[in-house]
Design an enzyme around this catalytic site. Structure first.
Site, PDB file in Angstrom:
ATOM      1  N   CYS A 120      -4.192  -1.418  -2.524  1.00 35.79           N
ATOM      2  CA  CYS A 120      -4.289   0.441  -2.270  1.00 35.79           C
ATOM      3  C   CYS A 120      -5.139   0.597  -3.533  1.00 35.79           C
ATOM      4  O   CYS A 120      -4.857  -0.109  -4.682  1.00 35.79           O
ATOM      5  CB  CYS A 120      -2.382   0.563  -2.334  1.00 35.79           C
ATOM      6  SG  CYS A 120      -2.853   2.479  -3.531  1.00 35.79           S
ATOM      7  N   ASP A 123       0.676  -1.261   0.357  1.00 33.39           N
ATOM      8  CA  ASP A 123      -0.084  -0.134  -0.018  1.00 33.39           C
ATOM      9  C   ASP A 123       0.319   1.009  -0.118  1.00 33.39           C
ATOM     10  O   ASP A 123       2.336   0.876   0.063  1.00 33.39           O
ATOM     11  CB  ASP A 123      -0.897   0.138   1.365  1.00 33.39           C
ATOM     12  CG  ASP A 123      -2.023   1.113   1.356  1.00 33.39           C
ATOM     13  OD1 ASP A 123      -2.143   1.521   0.411  1.00 33.39           O
ATOM     14  OD2 ASP A 123      -2.565   1.126   2.429  1.00 33.39           O
ATOM     15  N   SER A 124       0.303   2.161  -0.103  1.00 31.21           N
ATOM     16  CA  SER A 124       0.982   3.789  -0.194  1.00 31.21           C
ATOM     17  C   SER A 124       1.334   3.980   1.119  1.00 31.21           C
ATOM     18  O   SER A 124       2.668   4.614   1.806  1.00 31.21           O
ATOM     19  CB  SER A 124       0.150   4.864  -0.456  1.00 31.21           C
ATOM     20  OG  SER A 124      -1.292   5.045  -0.866  1.00 31.21           O
ATOM     21  N   CYS A 156     -11.598   1.931   0.471  1.00 31.13           N
ATOM     22  CA  CYS A 156     -10.594   2.376   1.235  1.00 31.13           C
ATOM     23  C   CYS A 156      -9.844   1.714   2.592  1.00 31.13           C
ATOM     24  O   CYS A 156     -10.474   1.123   2.956  1.00 31.13           O
ATOM     25  CB  CYS A 156     -10.453   3.454   1.659  1.00 31.13           C
ATOM     26  SG  CYS A 156      -8.979   4.464   2.668  1.00 31.13           S
ATOM     27  N   HIS A 197      -8.316   1.774   4.252  1.00 28.85           N
ATOM     28  CA  HIS A 197      -8.429   2.421   6.404  1.00 28.85           C
ATOM     29  C   HIS A 197     -10.707   1.904   6.293  1.00 28.85           C
ATOM     30  O   HIS A 197     -10.394   1.681   8.101  1.00 28.85           O
ATOM     31  CB  HIS A 197      -8.635   4.028   5.874  1.00 28.85           C
ATOM     32  CG  HIS A 197      -6.857   4.100   6.527  1.00 28.85           C
ATOM     33  ND1 HIS A 197      -6.177   4.347   5.468  1.00 28.85           N
ATOM     34  CD2 HIS A 197      -5.949   4.548   7.118  1.00 28.85           C
ATOM     35  CE1 HIS A 197      -4.888   4.300   5.098  1.00 28.85           C
ATOM     36  NE2 HIS A 197      -5.199   4.766   6.531  1.00 28.85           N
ATOM     37  N   GLU A 253      -5.856   7.104  11.904  1.00 29.09           N
ATOM     38  CA  GLU A 253      -4.924   7.027  11.861  1.00 29.09           C
ATOM     39  C   GLU A 253      -4.439   7.848  13.326  1.00 29.09           C
ATOM     40  O   GLU A 253      -3.539   7.496  13.836  1.00 29.09           O
ATOM     41  CB  GLU A 253      -3.805   7.695  11.080  1.00 29.09           C
ATOM     42  CG  GLU A 253      -3.736   7.070   9.730  1.00 29.09           C
ATOM     43  CD  GLU A 253      -2.387   7.293   9.156  1.00 29.09           C
ATOM     44  OE1 GLU A 253      -2.292   8.393   8.829  1.00 29.09           O
ATOM     45  OE2 GLU A 253      -2.442   6.762   7.489  1.00 29.09           O
TER      46      GLU A 253
END
Length: 273
Positions: free
Chosen positions: A79, A16-17, A191, A193, A159
């Site tokens: 990603c 992933d990025s 996404c 996340h 995050e």
């Protein structure tokens, strides 16, 4: 380092990025606890969403080279930006090594539902703006209606660890207000996340009769099926997790342990050129 092993015992490469793809790593560990995993987070160059397609492809192919040098038996693109921009090129570079992206996995998970006339997608501004899910869904299921909504505040909330408190609840209520009005059959968490918000999302849309598609779980299940069909599942015991980043390994480790709910022995920093 995992090396000099039989093909079935080779690791699965996930990248992933940044940190979000660890939800995919966690889903893979839950679905296939025997598998070894190499996770790569390009923390020096995150976010990818603001970069050109050519730049994203360059970065993605550099990471793919790194994973191939590690001897992976499969590559999972965790990603959405890369899956939308460079999946074809990654598959070409990997030759016979299977490559699965989160967009493909999420789309196939919707297709597997008995009812999928109207589907919602929530994601970052870059993912929603790319139209990648819309194209994938309509290509696989012509006539399907797709409702997309960008939810940019969810990544920073994740995050910070604010995934199930009053602040995240209020933000989700605002983002999902339009989603609830659409009478959807399914909602894709577009996404990596967003699976961290699955329980509050489930509470907010409860009673609306829609299925929630967790892209992390979807790609883990697709990976398991692919490895099983090719007799490449690891017959060993508990798998190992190796993590590599391009910057800030200590910060990555702190967030990774929060995402995974477990301690990491180490995080290695590498330079890609």
């Amino acid at each position: 380092m995992i090396k000099n092993i039989t093909p079935s015992r080779a690791p699965i490469g996930i990248f992933d990025s940044g940190i979000g793809g660890l939800t995919v790593a966690k889903a893979v560990m839950n679905a296939m606890p025997e598998e070894h995993i190499i996770y790569f987070g390009d923390t020096a160059r995150v976010p990818y969403g603001i970069k050109s397609v050519d730049t994203v492809r360059q970065y993605a192919l550099q990471i793919t080279d790194f994973l191939l040098e590690k001897g992976v038996k499969m590559v999972l693109i965790a990603c959405n930006t890369v899956a939308a921009s460079a999946e074809k090129e990654i598959k070409e570079k990997c030759n016979d090594i299977p490559v699965i992206g989160v967009i493909e996995a999420g789309t196939r998970a919707v297709h597997a539902l008995q009812k999928h006339q109207k589907v919602g997608v929530i994601g970052t501004l870059a993912t929603i703006g790319s139209g990648a899910y819309d194209r994938a869904l309509t290509q696989m299921m012509p006539g399907i209606s797709v409702f997309s909504r960008a939810c940019p505040m969810l990544v920073p909330l994740a995050e910070e660890g604010w995934t199930d408190n009053s602040i995240s609840e209020q933000v989700l209520q605002i983002y999902l207000e339009g989603v609830r009005a659409q009478n959807l059959d399914a909602l894709i968490l577009g996404c990596t996340h967003y699976p961290l918000f699955k329980e509050p999302i489930r509470r907010i849309v409860d009673g609306y009769g829609l299925s929630i598609i967790d892209s992390a779980e979807a790609i883990a299940e697709m990976a398991k099926t692919t490895l099983s069909d090719t007799d490449m599942l690891n017959p060993g015991k508990r798998g190992l997790l190796e993590c590599y980043v391009t910057d800030k390994p200590q910060r990555f480790q702190e967030l990774a342990e929060r995402f995974l709910g477990k301690e990491l022995n180490r995080v290695d920093i590498v330079s890609l050129k």
